[in-house]
Every structure is written in C-alpha cells, then in structure tokens.
Design a protein around this motif. Structure first.
Motif, short mmCIF file in Angstrom:
data_model
loop_
_atom_site.label_atom_id
_atom_site.label_comp_id
_atom_site.label_asym_id
_atom_site.label_seq_id
_atom_site.Cartn_x
_atom_site.Cartn_y
_atom_site.Cartn_z
N PRO A 331 -27.03 13.59 -1.88
CA PRO A 331 -27.77 15.17 -2.05
C PRO A 331 -28.63 14.97 -2.21
CG PRO A 331 -25.39 15.47 -2.69
CD PRO A 331 -26.45 14.05 -2.17
N ARG A 332 -29.94 15.99 -2.76
CA ARG A 332 -30.81 15.77 -3.55
C ARG A 332 -30.35 16.39 -4.79
NH1 ARG A 332 -36.32 19.58 -0.98
NH2 ARG A 332 -36.49 17.01 1.39
N LYS A 333 -29.86 17.16 -5.43
CA LYS A 333 -28.94 17.90 -6.63
C LYS A 333 -27.59 16.54 -7.14
CE LYS A 333 -32.29 21.68 -6.96
NZ LYS A 333 -31.96 23.32 -7.23
N ASP A 334 -27.13 16.75 -7.46
CA ASP A 334 -25.63 16.38 -7.78
C ASP A 334 -24.77 17.62 -7.06
OD1 ASP A 334 -23.71 14.82 -7.85
OD2 ASP A 334 -24.07 15.03 -10.90
N ARG A 368 -21.36 11.61 3.67
CA ARG A 368 -22.61 12.58 3.39
C ARG A 368 -21.60 14.09 2.68
NH1 ARG A 368 -22.98 11.65 9.65
NH2 ARG A 368 -25.45 10.70 9.77
N VAL A 369 -23.35 14.38 1.52
CA VAL A 369 -22.01 15.14 1.19
C VAL A 369 -24.04 16.22 1.49
CG1 VAL A 369 -22.30 16.14 -1.54
CG2 VAL A 369 -21.55 13.60 -0.41
N LYS A 370 -23.08 17.75 0.82
CA LYS A 370 -23.55 18.65 1.59
C LYS A 370 -22.97 19.60 0.24
CE LYS A 370 -25.00 18.47 6.11
NZ LYS A 370 -24.99 18.85 7.70
N LYS A 371 -23.92 20.52 0.09
CA LYS A 371 -23.90 21.59 -1.01
C LYS A 371 -23.86 22.86 -0.66
CE LYS A 371 -23.80 23.03 -6.60
NZ LYS A 371 -23.22 23.97 -5.64
N THR A 372 -23.19 23.81 -0.55
CA THR A 372 -22.90 24.99 -0.61
C THR A 372 -23.23 25.96 -1.91
OG1 THR A 372 -21.50 25.34 0.44
CG2 THR A 372 -22.88 24.53 1.72
N SER A 373 -23.16 27.45 -1.84
CA SER A 373 -23.38 28.40 -2.46
C SER A 373 -21.22 28.17 -3.47
CB SER A 373 -23.67 29.44 -2.11
OG SER A 373 -23.02 30.49 -1.43
N ARG A 374 -20.65 28.02 -2.44
CA ARG A 374 -19.23 27.91 -2.52
C ARG A 374 -18.26 27.32 -2.48
NH1 ARG A 374 -17.99 33.54 0.30
NH2 ARG A 374 -18.56 35.58 -1.07
N GLU A 375 -19.08 25.82 -1.39
CA GLU A 375 -18.87 24.85 -1.91
C GLU A 375 -19.11 22.88 -0.99
OE1 GLU A 375 -16.23 25.53 1.61
OE2 GLU A 375 -17.89 25.73 3.61
N VAL A 376 -18.29 22.23 -1.10
CA VAL A 376 -19.40 21.14 -1.36
C VAL A 376 -18.88 20.34 0.35
CG1 VAL A 376 -19.23 18.55 -1.90
CG2 VAL A 376 -19.27 21.18 -3.99
N GLU A 377 -19.25 19.79 0.92
CA GLU A 377 -18.99 19.60 2.49
C GLU A 377 -19.10 17.99 2.00
OE1 GLU A 377 -20.64 19.55 6.35
OE2 GLU A 377 -19.75 21.12 6.22
N VAL A 378 -18.07 17.53 2.81
CA VAL A 378 -18.21 15.51 2.30
C VAL A 378 -18.08 15.63 4.33
CG1 VAL A 378 -17.27 13.08 1.68
CG2 VAL A 378 -17.44 15.18 -0.12
N SER A 379 -18.72 14.22 4.75
CA SER A 379 -18.11 13.59 5.53
C SER A 379 -18.39 11.88 5.72
CB SER A 379 -18.95 14.21 6.57
OG SER A 379 -20.55 13.71 7.26
N ILE A 380 -17.66 12.15 6.10
CA ILE A 380 -17.15 10.18 6.42
C ILE A 380 -17.46 9.97 7.99
CG2 ILE A 380 -15.65 8.32 5.67
CD1 ILE A 380 -14.76 9.47 3.64
N GLU A 381 -18.37 9.19 8.51
CA GLU A 381 -18.35 8.70 10.36
C GLU A 381 -18.04 7.32 10.26
OE1 GLU A 381 -21.37 9.40 13.23
OE2 GLU A 381 -21.98 10.13 11.91
N ASP A 382 -17.94 7.43 11.12
CA ASP A 382 -17.91 5.21 11.61
C ASP A 382 -17.78 5.58 12.83
OD1 ASP A 382 -15.55 5.54 13.02
OD2 ASP A 382 -14.40 5.94 11.12
N THR A 383 -18.56 4.26 13.46
CA THR A 383 -18.18 3.78 14.60
C THR A 383 -17.28 3.34 14.59
OG1 THR A 383 -19.57 1.43 13.97
CG2 THR A 383 -20.94 3.82 14.46
N GLY A 384 -16.07 3.45 15.18
CA GLY A 384 -15.06 2.53 15.20
C GLY A 384 -14.39 2.85 16.48
#
Length: 464
Positions: A331-334, A368-384
């Motif tokens: 993400p742009r910010k930590d 990927r990491v996304k940040k909102t005002s209340r939580e942090v979302e981490v997505s781990i995607e594979d091509t398996g």
C-alpha cells in the motif's frame, strides 16, 4: 408420588382448591346468614304488628285457637305477657321464655323494640297496647332450617366444582407432564450415548421450546461425536503412517552388511518422519490450546507490511525451487494492525507455504494489503489447483485434506490453526477459489485504532 412433578401439581391443586373453597365458603355462609338474620328480623317485626292487630280485632272465645294455628302455620313462636292480660304462648313452648323472663322483659325499657339472636333463634320483643292494656309481645323464629338448606347447597355446589375441577386438572396435568416424561426418557437415552434420540412435540409454548432446545443439543452432540470419531480415525492414520515408516526402516538398518549410502538414506527417512511426528504433535497441542482459548495473546501494534516482507523472505527459497514468483503489492502508506505479532506471522507462513505447495511450476502468488479506517485486509492469491465449493466448506476442519492433495506433504492442521488464530483476533477469513484456476485467501484484522480486545471490553463493562 410427591417426588414427581405430576404429584406436585395434583397436591398443589388440591391445597389451592381446599384453601380457596374454605375461604369462599366461609365468606358466602357468613353473608347468607346475615341476610337470613335480616329477613327474619323484618319478618318478626311485621309479625309482631300483625299479632297486635289480630288480638285487637278478635273475640275472646276463639282467640287462643286462632293464635295457635297462626303461630304453627307461620313457624313462629309467639309469647304474650302483661300483669293484667296474663302469660300466653303460641306455636309450642320449646323456645318460649318463661313467665319470669317475660316479666323482666316487660319492666325493662331496654328490651322494648329489641332484636336478639341465640344460636339460630331470632327474636323480637316490644311493648304495645292491646285492648287498652300494655302487653309485651315476644316473637321467635328458628332460622336453622334456612341456614342448613344454604349450607347443604353450598357444600353440594363446592363438591361438584371440586370433583369436576380435579378431573379437568388431572387431564391438564397429564397433558403437561407427558411431554416432560418423554423428555426425561430421551435425556436418559442421551446419557447412554444414543445421540439419535429426538423428542417430537408440536406447539409454541415453553415445553415446545424446551424440546426444541433438547433436539438441537442432541443434534450438536451427535455431530461432536461424529467429529470425535473422525478425529480419532484421522489422528490414528496420521500417526500410523510415519510410525510404520520409522519401524520399517529401523528394521532395515539392523542389517550389518547394509551399504553406507543406503544406511544414510534410511536414517534420513527416519529423521524426516520423526520430525513429522514432532510437528504433528506440536500442531495438535497448539490447536487444542487455541480452540480452548487457553493461549495468552500478546497484543501490540505493528506494521503488517514489514511482517509480510519478513515472511516472504523466509518462503522465497521454496518458491524459487518451483520457479514460482511471489509478487507483493504494497500500500502507499504503512498499514498497522493490533494483534499478537508471533501468532499472526504463523498465519502468513501457513497460508503462503500452502500456496507454494499447491501451485505448479511457473505459477504466481500475489499478496495485497488494503487499509480502511477500522481494519486491514490481506489477500493472498495463487494460480494453483484451486478448490471446489465442497472442499472450501471443509478446509478449516482438523485433518481435512482433499483426496488429490494427500500426495502433498502436510497433516491437515495448518488451516485449522490459521482459523483459530484469526478468530482469537476477532478477525475474519474468507476463501475464493476455482478448480484449476487458483485460490484467494482474504484475511481482515482490526487496525491500530482498536486498542483492546473483547475480553478487555468485558472486564471494563464489569467495572462500570
């Protein structure tokens, strides 16, 4: 009988009926007796006036016969006294006062126009003028018959109500007690291990809700028993496989003429399986503690980006061996999260290592990491290999492994541990997958703004 609810209901009903009927009967009898007394007094007053009228109008020749017949027919005792007129009583002298008593009444002004009652005998006395003489007229009436008629009627009515009420209540009590009896029998069956027992009861009352609760409990216990049996079967299988390998190759190592290279190879296999058993035991212990919430989490606020970079660096060697690229979209910010850093690191290791295991050579893993005002979302995607909906519904269960995945090293506890850790952090984990396309694990965790967990909230509420 008193030990059963049926007996308690009947005894309670009987006590209630006896007490309430006693109070109602007493109040009704007292009220009726007062009304009978009032009616008798009015009748005696009117009779006294009527007697005076008769005596003033009749001849002396047949006055005694007429007065006696009147007294008997009206069931009233009549007594007359006067010093000049004399002492006369009509209607029988069973309750009639004596001549001396009438004499005292005659000269006692307080007895003029006075009502009295002794037992069931109502009386009225008054001094009046008959043929220019002062005469004391004393009339009496026995009201015991009227009182007994009402008392007998009341007893009959109360008896009928008591009997019919008992019959109705017994029927109602039977309706109430039977479902409870069935529930008791079902509970005994459940205690014996018969988890298939169910209680059928149609309705929307408290007993119906109790039976529904019992059926849900029995269903849950049956499910837990099935899970327990499956757990025993799975753990036996997971332990048996490496133990069999260890025993087999240990027996081979006993051969003295075994070449050094083969001896080293078999020793490495034994070491591998012993480590597998050790890892399995540790994972089982850890999962048990996590599910019982007996693990003390050390909550701190830390950078999820730095943690993911650290985990990726530890998994890169495995990915390079399979020519798999790990792409991290920062993400742009930590992004800061509030949680147990060591436990969450285990979450990323388990998910990323699984993604590497089930992704073919030349595949891609995107984080990927996304940040909102209340939580942090981490997505781990594979091509398996991807998963079907049926597999997705079971992947967080202990020891569950898809049939085609059993060739891949693992014991089926990794994702169960992941789910338990995420739950302890009051987070959420979702899986999106398609067979032969790939899988995406989406984890949402509280951000740095959530400064205390649920247990701390509860303790604060108690203090308030």
């Amino acid at each position: 009988m008193m030990k059963s609810i049926y007996g308690k209901l009947i005894c309670g009903f009987l006590i209630t009926i006896v007490f309430s009927f006693s109070v109602a009967g007493y109040v009704a009898l007292r009220s009726n007796y007062d009304q009978i007394a009032d009616m008798a007094q009015n009748e005696l007053s009117a009779t006294s006036e009527y007697v005076v009228g008769i005596l003033n109008s009749l001849e002396d020749t047949n006055i005694n016969d007429i007065m006696d017949q009147y007294a008997i027919s009206s069931e009233i005792n009549i007594t007359l006294y006067s010093p000049n007129y004399g002492y006369y009583t009509y209607g029988g002298n069973k309750y009639a006062p004596s001549k001396e008593m009438m004499k005292r009444y005659y000269y006692d002004d307080s007895k003029n126009g006075c009502y009295a009652e002794q037992k069931s005998i109502q009386s009225y006395g008054s001094k009046t003028n008959i043929r220019d003489m002062d005469v004391y007229v004393y009339v009496q009436k026995d009201t015991s018959y009227e009182k007994s008629i009402f008392a007998n009627s009341a007893v009959l009515i109360l008896g009928c109500v008591f009997l019919s009420g008992n019959l109705v209540f017994i029927a109602i009590a039977d309706i109430i007690v039977k479902p409870i009896t069935r529930l008791t029998n079902a509970t005994k069956e459940l205690s014996k291990g018969n988890y298939s027992v169910r209680v059928n009861y149609v309705g929307d009352d408290e007993i119906s809700r109790l039976n529904q609760g019992f059926n849900q409990m029995a269903q849950q216990l049956a499910k837990q028993e099935e899970t327990r049996q499956k757990f025993i079967s799975d753990i036996s299988h997971e332990f048996q496989t490496p133990l069999t390998a260890i025993q087999g190759f240990a027996n081979i190592l006993k051969e003295e003429d075994l070449p050094k290279e083969q001896r080293q190879k078999y020793a490495d296999i034994i070491l591998f399986h012993s480590k597998r058993l050790s890892t399995l035991s540790k994972n089982m212990l850890q999962l048990t503690l996590l599910e019982r919430e007996e693990v003390e989490l050390e909550f701190t606020t830390f950078s999820i980006v730095e943690q993911l970079l650290r985990v990726i660096s530890t998994q890169e060697n495995q990915a390079i061996l399979k020519d798999i690229e790990i792409e991290f979209e920062r993400p742009r910010k930590d992004a800061m999260v509030y949680g147990d850093e060591q436990r969450l690191e285990q979450v990323w290791i388990n998910i990323i290592s699984n993604a590497i295991k089930y992704t073919d050579k030349g595949g891609l893993i995107t984080i990927r990491v996304k940040k909102t005002s209340r939580e942090v979302e981490v997505s781990i995607e594979d091509t398996g290999h991807g998963m079907s909906k049926e597999v997705i519904s079971h992947i967080f269960e202990r020891f569950y492994r898809e049939d085609k995945a059993r060739s891949v090293e693992g014991n089926g506890l990794g994702l169960s541990i992941v789910k338990s850790i995420i739950d302890l952090h009051h987070g959420n984990i979702d899986v999106i997958s398609q067979v032969d396309v790939g899988s995406t694990f989406i984890i949402k965790l509280p951000s740095e703004r959530k400064s205390f967990d649920l247990k701390e909230k509860l303790s604060l509420n108690r203090k308030d």
